[in-house]
Design an enzyme around this catalytic site. Sequence first.
Site, short mmCIF file in Angstrom:
data_model
loop_
_atom_site.label_atom_id
_atom_site.label_comp_id
_atom_site.label_asym_id
_atom_site.label_seq_id
_atom_site.Cartn_x
_atom_site.Cartn_y
_atom_site.Cartn_z
N ASP A 22 -7.06 -4.55 -4.95
CA ASP A 22 -6.74 -3.20 -4.48
C ASP A 22 -5.35 -2.75 -4.93
O ASP A 22 -5.07 -1.57 -5.12
CB ASP A 22 -6.77 -3.13 -2.94
N ASP A 40 0.80 -1.23 0.00
CA ASP A 40 0.00 0.00 0.00
C ASP A 40 0.83 1.28 0.00
O ASP A 40 0.29 2.37 0.12
CB ASP A 40 -0.95 -0.01 1.20
N1 GLY Z 1 -8.03 -3.27 1.51
C1 GLY Z 1 -8.27 -1.94 1.18
C2 GLY Z 1 -9.72 -1.62 1.16
O1 GLY Z 1 -10.36 -1.74 2.18
O2 GLY Z 1 -10.22 -1.24 0.15
#
Ligand code: GLY
Length: 397
Positions: A175, A117
């Site tokens: 994601d 991330d």
């Molecule tokens: N895992 C990132 C989200 O909650 O979109």
Amino acid sequence: MKIRNKISIVCLLIISCFGCTSYEQPNNELTVSEMLKASSSQYLFMKDKLEQGRFPKTYNKFMDKLQTSPSDWWCSGFYPGTLFYLYEETENQELFDEGLHMLTLLEKEQYNIETHDIGFMMYCSYGNANRISPNPKYDTILVNSAKSLITRFNPNVGCIKSHNRGDNDFVVIVDNMMNLELLFWATEFTKDSIYYNIAVSHANTTMKNHFRADNSLYHGINYNAETGKVNYYIGGQGFSEESAWSRGQAWGLYGYTMMYRFTKDRKYLDQAIKIAEFQLNHPNMPEDLIPYWDYNAPDIPNALRDASTGAINCSGLLELSQYTQGEQSRKYFESAEKMLLTLSSSQYTAPANTNGGFILKHSVGNIPAMTEIDVPLTYADYYYVEALKRYKEIKTR
Ligand code: GLY
């Protein structure tokens, strides 16, 4: 009505997030500029509530308390990113200064190799700061962040690892498409194609394995780290392995649209269109276009809505409308406009000086983990403000 910089924010008939039906009369007309101004005031209100050294995560309305995180939480870039977006629109120096202050707290994350991330964390924050106020120091931090991200790439799989599990587990969640934007920036800046090539490899592998026949996306895949074969699919934050978790669809829509922006490869545009069509034509997509948290949630129409999905879809569709033509482009633009209207209504937008300073209400973080359910979230606000800006830019072109 003069179109320039203007959108009528009319309250629509809205299905309540709490599962019961409530109706609101059309009662206000606001401009995008007014929404951005109100959002700026909210963020200044949040700034005053925020504990030193921490990042906002969500708000507990029962205790009237901001919940916060340290800088290594995946969402730490959204608050400074939203401050920079709002500064760009209002030129309020206080917003910019608070954004700069948060950057100093984030700086050490450039070396964080424990998370995929880092794209969200560093590009939404430093990326926006650098765009508004270019600074060689930010360039260095962003390049280091991209270097950290590609340490997680495995050529056997063709992907960047999302979650750290056992040695033989290589988990990739959809994601992760969003983190690739940082890599495209890094190749543009350094002229080293390694970042670009890894982004393309990740997107191609995801395109091959993450999509079902109906163009919906799995949330996660566990790959064999040595052979690159799919071990099994992961339901993750969705209702089940075979359900379509709404935010995952939104990350995919936004992510493949962004892939087209950087590569101009038609296959990414086609993929983004397929995800848009899957969502917009889904029988469980509500009339006001703010999705339930999962397209296959068992308690629809009483299931919770997710404003964050609405905001991400809205911003993604606005970009997609610029890469498509005619009727198709108009459809994406008008759908995004409707999402913006809904999000800007009192059903989703919090009154001034409430909601802990968050702009939007009613997002869903992770129902299977029982966390962040029907709450404000930093990424809902970030993509909502981005969508307001994109909308304004398109209208003033
Ligand atoms: N895992 C990132 C989200 O909650 O979109």
